[in-house]
Design a protein around this motif. Structure first.
Motif, PDB file in Angstrom:
ATOM      1  N   VAL A  28       1.084  -0.940   0.327  1.00  0.00           N
ATOM      2  CA  VAL A  28       0.421   0.151   0.143  1.00  0.00           C
ATOM      3  C   VAL A  28       0.764   1.612   0.074  1.00  0.00           C
ATOM      4  CG1 VAL A  28      -1.614   1.429   1.243  1.00  0.00           C
ATOM      5  CG2 VAL A  28      -1.666  -1.158   1.506  1.00  0.00           C
TER       6      VAL A  28
ATOM      7  N   TYR B 182       4.051   4.710  -2.851  1.00  0.00           N
ATOM      8  CA  TYR B 182       2.937   4.719  -2.887  1.00  0.00           C
ATOM      9  C   TYR B 182       1.910   3.735  -4.144  1.00  0.00           C
ATOM     10  CZ  TYR B 182       1.899   8.254   0.352  1.00  0.00           C
ATOM     11  OH  TYR B 182       1.894   9.084   1.810  1.00  0.00           O
TER      12      TYR B 182
ATOM     13  N   VAL C 164      -3.473   3.636  -4.255  1.00  0.00           N
ATOM     14  CA  VAL C 164      -4.197   4.835  -3.576  1.00  0.00           C
ATOM     15  C   VAL C 164      -3.237   6.129  -3.745  1.00  0.00           C
ATOM     16  CG1 VAL C 164      -4.360   2.246  -2.267  1.00  0.00           C
ATOM     17  CG2 VAL C 164      -2.235   3.749  -1.519  1.00  0.00           C
TER      18      VAL C 164
ATOM     19  N   PHE D  51      -4.869   8.045  -0.360  1.00  0.00           N
ATOM     20  CA  PHE D  51      -3.675   7.909   1.024  1.00  0.00           C
ATOM     21  C   PHE D  51      -2.790   8.637   1.620  1.00  0.00           C
ATOM     22  CE2 PHE D  51      -5.397   2.981   1.034  1.00  0.00           C
ATOM     23  CZ  PHE D  51      -6.759   3.191   1.129  1.00  0.00           C
TER      24      PHE D  51
ATOM     25  N   MET E  64      -6.588   7.570   5.473  1.00  0.00           N
ATOM     26  CA  MET E  64      -7.209   6.934   4.030  1.00  0.00           C
ATOM     27  C   MET E  64      -8.335   7.397   3.848  1.00  0.00           C
ATOM     28  SD  MET E  64      -6.332   3.272   4.887  1.00  0.00           S
ATOM     29  CE  MET E  64      -7.576   2.412   6.305  1.00  0.00           C
TER      30      MET E  64
ATOM     31  N   ASP F  79     -11.347  -1.429  -1.545  1.00  0.00           N
ATOM     32  CA  ASP F  79     -10.132  -0.945  -0.354  1.00  0.00           C
ATOM     33  C   ASP F  79     -10.350  -1.389   0.706  1.00  0.00           C
ATOM     34  OD1 ASP F  79      -9.978   2.451  -0.895  1.00  0.00           O
ATOM     35  OD2 ASP F  79      -8.787   1.857  -1.434  1.00  0.00           O
TER      36      ASP F  79
END
Length: 124
Positions: free
Chosen positions: A48, A60, A64, A68, A83, A90
């Protein structure tokens, strides 16, 4: 060796936000680069986000990016994952991992220590 405990998961609706925390103990937190990974039922654990020892460098997953944010507070021995704009895809158990290196990476096998995970469920 550092021990890790995640918290902050829960059940939310699509579009909502959550902040995950990962508390570290038993080691010098700033000696470790840190990462967040997630695993949905029947799937491999996937990358993630990751952060270097100081917090100055982050990476990342494309899925995301822009939603995020990974961060860390070395004074509090804590890693975070903010998030936003959550999506049903997700949904997973989220794990924090520590690697004894100053540099962040998305390579799962380089993370030697893991927490127990925290469930995130996003309903549509």
């Amino acid at each position: 060796q550092v021990q890790l405990v995640e918290s902050g998961g829960g059940l939310v609706q699509a579009g909502d936000s959550l902040r995950l925390s990962c508390a570290a103990s038993g080691g010098t937190f700033s000696n470790y680069a840190m990462g967040w990974f997630r695993q949905d039922q029947g799937k491999e654990r996937e990358f993630v986000a990751a952060i270097n020892w100081s917090g100055a460098s982050t990476i990342y997953a494309d899925s995301v990016k822009g939603r995020f944010t990974i961060s860390r507070d070395n004074a509090k021995n804590t890693l975070y994952l903010q998030m936003n704009s959550l999506k049903p895809e997700d949904t997973a158990v989220y794990y924090c991992g520590a690697r004894f290196s100053r540099y962040a990476t998305d390579l799962k096998y380089t993370y030697a220590t893991w927490g127990q995970g925290t469930q995130v469920t996003v309903s549509s």
